[in-house]
Scaffold this motif. Structure first.
Motif, PDB file in Angstrom:
ATOM      1  N   LEU A   1       0.818  -1.217   0.000  1.00 45.16           N
ATOM      2  CA  LEU A   1       0.000   0.000   0.000  1.00 45.16           C
ATOM      3  C   LEU A   1       0.850   1.266   0.000  1.00 45.16           C
ATOM      4  O   LEU A   1       0.450   2.282  -0.555  1.00 45.16           O
ATOM      5  CB  LEU A   1      -0.938   0.020   1.215  1.00 45.16           C
ATOM      6  CG  LEU A   1      -2.050  -1.018   1.209  1.00 45.16           C
ATOM      7  CD1 LEU A   1      -2.815  -0.970   2.527  1.00 45.16           C
ATOM      8  CD2 LEU A   1      -2.978  -0.799   0.035  1.00 45.16           C
ATOM      9  N   VAL A   2       2.029   1.203   0.602  1.00 48.22           N
ATOM     10  CA  VAL A   2       2.878   2.397   0.714  1.00 48.22           C
ATOM     11  C   VAL A   2       3.297   2.905  -0.668  1.00 48.22           C
ATOM     12  O   VAL A   2       3.049   4.069  -0.997  1.00 48.22           O
ATOM     13  CB  VAL A   2       4.088   2.133   1.640  1.00 48.22           C
ATOM     14  CG1 VAL A   2       5.016   3.337   1.677  1.00 48.22           C
ATOM     15  CG2 VAL A   2       3.608   1.773   3.037  1.00 48.22           C
ATOM     16  N   PRO A   3       3.907   2.087  -1.529  1.00 45.01           N
ATOM     17  CA  PRO A   3       4.236   2.607  -2.857  1.00 45.01           C
ATOM     18  C   PRO A   3       2.993   2.894  -3.706  1.00 45.01           C
ATOM     19  O   PRO A   3       3.012   3.807  -4.538  1.00 45.01           O
ATOM     20  CB  PRO A   3       5.094   1.520  -3.494  1.00 45.01           C
ATOM     21  CG  PRO A   3       5.079   0.372  -2.598  1.00 45.01           C
ATOM     22  CD  PRO A   3       4.493   0.777  -1.298  1.00 45.01           C
TER      23      PRO A   3
ATOM     24  N   GLY B   1       2.669  10.363  -8.420  1.00 48.21           N
ATOM     25  CA  GLY B   1       2.921   9.890  -9.769  1.00 48.21           C
ATOM     26  C   GLY B   1       4.191   9.060  -9.887  1.00 48.21           C
ATOM     27  O   GLY B   1       4.615   8.723 -10.986  1.00 48.21           O
ATOM     28  N   SER B   2       4.811   8.734  -8.771  1.00 51.19           N
ATOM     29  CA  SER B   2       6.049   7.963  -8.772  1.00 51.19           C
ATOM     30  C   SER B   2       6.071   7.029  -7.561  1.00 51.19           C
ATOM     31  O   SER B   2       5.485   7.330  -6.522  1.00 51.19           O
ATOM     32  CB  SER B   2       7.249   8.919  -8.694  1.00 51.19           C
ATOM     33  OG  SER B   2       8.444   8.202  -8.478  1.00 51.19           O
TER      34      SER B   2
ATOM     35  N   VAL C   1      11.378   4.628  -0.886  1.00 56.03           N
ATOM     36  CA  VAL C   1      12.330   5.208   0.069  1.00 56.03           C
ATOM     37  C   VAL C   1      11.782   5.062   1.490  1.00 56.03           C
ATOM     38  O   VAL C   1      12.523   4.732   2.422  1.00 56.03           O
ATOM     39  CB  VAL C   1      12.636   6.685  -0.284  1.00 56.03           C
ATOM     40  CG1 VAL C   1      13.387   7.363   0.843  1.00 56.03           C
ATOM     41  CG2 VAL C   1      13.419   6.759  -1.581  1.00 56.03           C
ATOM     42  N   THR C   2      10.497   5.280   1.656  1.00 62.45           N
ATOM     43  CA  THR C   2       9.866   5.132   2.974  1.00 62.45           C
ATOM     44  C   THR C   2      10.043   3.703   3.492  1.00 62.45           C
ATOM     45  O   THR C   2      10.413   3.495   4.661  1.00 62.45           O
ATOM     46  CB  THR C   2       8.370   5.486   2.905  1.00 62.45           C
ATOM     47  OG1 THR C   2       8.234   6.833   2.459  1.00 62.45           O
ATOM     48  CG2 THR C   2       7.697   5.321   4.250  1.00 62.45           C
ATOM     49  N   LEU C   3       9.789   2.723   2.640  1.00 59.24           N
ATOM     50  CA  LEU C   3       9.967   1.330   3.060  1.00 59.24           C
ATOM     51  C   LEU C   3      11.424   1.022   3.388  1.00 59.24           C
ATOM     52  O   LEU C   3      11.708   0.291   4.336  1.00 59.24           O
ATOM     53  CB  LEU C   3       9.451   0.384   1.976  1.00 59.24           C
ATOM     54  CG  LEU C   3       7.934   0.365   1.775  1.00 59.24           C
ATOM     55  CD1 LEU C   3       7.571  -0.509   0.590  1.00 59.24           C
ATOM     56  CD2 LEU C   3       7.220  -0.094   3.032  1.00 59.24           C
ATOM     57  N   ALA C   4      12.352   1.589   2.630  1.00 56.97           N
ATOM     58  CA  ALA C   4      13.782   1.373   2.901  1.00 56.97           C
ATOM     59  C   ALA C   4      14.170   1.971   4.249  1.00 56.97           C
ATOM     60  O   ALA C   4      14.939   1.375   5.008  1.00 56.97           O
ATOM     61  CB  ALA C   4      14.624   1.976   1.788  1.00 56.97           C
TER      62      ALA C   4
END
Length: 116
Positions: free
Chosen positions: A79-81, A89-90, A96-99
């Motif tokens: 869900l995050v990406p 739009g990207s 980056v948040t998940l990383a």
């Protein structure tokens, strides 16, 4: 040796021979071989690390909670990406948040001590 035991042994040997022939024929790539070995080894390593870190008294309870958290995270992480893609739009911000979340979890894991 009872007849059933002999038959069971020969069946398992035949399965092993078939698997070796399949791998030897080039039907399975080297990457799949390495991946299978890695997954198999991780199961052994996980059990050892859990027992050494938390002891064995409540090992099943702790592993059950961890597995529940893992499954929940695996279900929610895409869900995050997806939300990032909808808003910006990207996928970049979401990935980056998940990383960052993974890096923080890794750093926090070093804070726990091993039980002796």
């Amino acid at each position: 040796m009872p007849d059933g035991e002999l038959r069971q042994r020969s069946d398992s040997r035949l399965r092993g021979a078939r698997a070796a022939a399949y791998v030897g024929s080039g039907s399975v790539s080297a990457g799949q071989d390495v991946g299978g070995l890695g997954i198999g080894a991780s199961n052994v390593v996980n059990g050892t690390v859990w027992a050494r870190t938390f002891g064995t008294a409540r090992l099943g309870q702790i592993q059950g909670m961890a597995m529940s958290a893992t499954i929940t995270a695996a279900a929610l992480a895409p869900l995050v990406p997806a939300i990032a893609l909808s808003l910006t739009g990207s996928y970049e911000f979401g990935l980056v948040t998940l990383a960052v979340v993974a890096a923080v979890a890794l750093l926090l894991s070093f804070r726990s001590g091993v039980r002796e």
